[in-house]
Design a protein around this motif. Sequence first.
Motif, PDB file in Angstrom:
ATOM      1  N   ILE A  27      55.999  27.032 -50.655  1.00 51.01           N
ATOM      2  CA  ILE A  27      55.553  26.334 -51.864  1.00 51.01           C
ATOM      3  C   ILE A  27      54.252  26.947 -52.375  1.00 51.01           C
ATOM      4  CG2 ILE A  27      54.670  24.126 -52.733  1.00 51.01           C
ATOM      5  CD1 ILE A  27      56.867  22.806 -50.953  1.00 51.01           C
ATOM      6  N   GLU A  28      53.329  27.224 -51.474  1.00 54.88           N
ATOM      7  CA  GLU A  28      52.052  27.840 -51.842  1.00 54.88           C
ATOM      8  C   GLU A  28      52.274  29.207 -52.492  1.00 54.88           C
ATOM      9  OE1 GLU A  28      47.932  28.319 -52.214  1.00 54.88           O
ATOM     10  OE2 GLU A  28      49.002  26.513 -51.579  1.00 54.88           O
ATOM     11  N   GLU A  29      53.132  30.003 -51.912  1.00 56.71           N
ATOM     12  CA  GLU A  29      53.450  31.321 -52.470  1.00 56.71           C
ATOM     13  C   GLU A  29      54.054  31.193 -53.867  1.00 56.71           C
ATOM     14  OE1 GLU A  29      56.727  34.766 -51.537  1.00 56.71           O
ATOM     15  OE2 GLU A  29      55.748  33.827 -49.819  1.00 56.71           O
ATOM     16  N   CYS A  30      54.943  30.231 -54.044  1.00 60.40           N
ATOM     17  CA  CYS A  30      55.570  30.006 -55.347  1.00 60.40           C
ATOM     18  C   CYS A  30      54.553  29.548 -56.382  1.00 60.40           C
ATOM     19  CB  CYS A  30      56.701  28.984 -55.228  1.00 60.40           C
ATOM     20  SG  CYS A  30      58.143  29.596 -54.326  1.00 60.40           S
ATOM     21  N   ILE A  31      53.668  28.655 -56.003  1.00 61.77           N
ATOM     22  CA  ILE A  31      52.632  28.191 -56.940  1.00 61.77           C
ATOM     23  C   ILE A  31      51.724  29.352 -57.323  1.00 61.77           C
ATOM     24  CG2 ILE A  31      50.642  26.653 -57.240  1.00 61.77           C
ATOM     25  CD1 ILE A  31      52.144  24.629 -55.418  1.00 61.77           C
ATOM     26  N   ASN A  32      51.369  30.189 -56.365  1.00 63.90           N
ATOM     27  CA  ASN A  32      50.551  31.371 -56.675  1.00 63.90           C
ATOM     28  C   ASN A  32      51.250  32.255 -57.703  1.00 63.90           C
ATOM     29  OD1 ASN A  32      48.543  30.587 -54.872  1.00 63.90           O
ATOM     30  ND2 ASN A  32      49.287  31.893 -53.222  1.00 63.90           N
ATOM     31  N   THR A  33      52.545  32.445 -57.541  1.00 68.84           N
ATOM     32  CA  THR A  33      53.326  33.245 -58.486  1.00 68.84           C
ATOM     33  C   THR A  33      53.309  32.618 -59.870  1.00 68.84           C
ATOM     34  OG1 THR A  33      54.765  34.105 -56.747  1.00 68.84           O
ATOM     35  CG2 THR A  33      55.663  34.117 -58.989  1.00 68.84           C
ATOM     36  N   GLY A 158      60.338  26.676 -56.565  1.00 70.08           N
ATOM     37  CA  GLY A 158      60.890  27.988 -56.235  1.00 70.08           C
ATOM     38  C   GLY A 158      61.658  28.597 -57.390  1.00 70.08           C
ATOM     39  N   ILE A 159      62.413  27.773 -58.099  1.00 71.64           N
ATOM     40  CA  ILE A 159      63.194  28.273 -59.235  1.00 71.64           C
ATOM     41  C   ILE A 159      62.270  28.846 -60.310  1.00 71.64           C
ATOM     42  CG2 ILE A 159      64.660  27.565 -61.176  1.00 71.64           C
ATOM     43  CD1 ILE A 159      66.008  25.573 -59.169  1.00 71.64           C
ATOM     44  N   TYR A 160      61.163  28.148 -60.606  1.00 71.29           N
ATOM     45  CA  TYR A 160      60.281  28.645 -61.661  1.00 71.29           C
ATOM     46  C   TYR A 160      59.452  29.834 -61.207  1.00 71.29           C
ATOM     47  CZ  TYR A 160      61.944  25.521 -65.141  1.00 71.29           C
ATOM     48  OH  TYR A 160      62.766  24.907 -66.049  1.00 71.29           O
ATOM     49  N   ALA A 161      59.150  29.940 -59.938  1.00 63.74           N
ATOM     50  CA  ALA A 161      58.506  31.170 -59.432  1.00 63.74           C
ATOM     51  C   ALA A 161      59.485  32.330 -59.578  1.00 63.74           C
ATOM     52  CB  ALA A 161      58.074  30.983 -57.982  1.00 63.74           C
ATOM     53  N   TRP A 162      60.744  32.094 -59.191  1.00 62.38           N
ATOM     54  CA  TRP A 162      61.771  33.125 -59.358  1.00 62.38           C
ATOM     55  C   TRP A 162      61.912  33.483 -60.836  1.00 62.38           C
ATOM     56  CZ3 TRP A 162      66.153  32.767 -62.343  1.00 62.38           C
ATOM     57  CH2 TRP A 162      67.003  33.868 -62.295  1.00 62.38           C
ATOM     58  N   HIS A 163      61.976  32.470 -61.702  1.00 68.35           N
ATOM     59  CA  HIS A 163      62.141  32.694 -63.137  1.00 68.35           C
ATOM     60  C   HIS A 163      61.011  33.557 -63.680  1.00 68.35           C
ATOM     61  CE1 HIS A 163      62.423  31.494 -67.486  1.00 68.35           C
ATOM     62  NE2 HIS A 163      63.710  31.650 -67.205  1.00 68.35           N
TER      63      HIS A 163
END
Length: 182
Positions: A27-33, A158-163
């Motif tokens: 989650i932290e990695e995704c928020i950073n992205t 995760g979906i929005y980090a991927w997006h």
Amino acid sequence: MSPEELEQLKFPVGTFQKPNTITQDYIEECINTIEAFPQNIKDQINGLDLNALNYKYRPNGWNIKQVVHHCADSHMNSIIRFKLALTENTPTIRPYYEDRWATLIDGNDNNLENSLHILTGVHGKLGKLLRNISKEDLKREFVHPEHGKHFSLEETIGIYAWHSNHHLAHIKQALKFKGAFN
């Protein structure tokens, strides 16, 4: 061009794969992205002329400016989806026709300034919101009627980090191919 090559151009970072276990580190990695995305976009498009802004990332794909405008539109919708799920009991979100939005005047505007402002603001707000969601609230869900399923907020992060990575890769790809698909 083979179907496999077209698929690679469409999904240069692959399709979203939900991890079997969603950890706090993930989650932290995704928020950073998500938080870094507006600056990453600015870094890619800085100094591009109108010709380059019209480069497409694949045959029959969007051009760079449409990708930027789409991200502003999509991520405005994303923060609304998060807020609906945080304030309502398993709301059904409203999908939209992103392909049609991309053909509207603001979806193909040569001036990207407003969309960049939107991305900066939305991602700033979204980062603050996501960094302050409780573990219980991460389990909250919304229903996406187009997919006919429930999405948890932890999955949606995760979906929005991927997006973000997906469309950043589209811009890089369009620049790499320098208008070959126009």
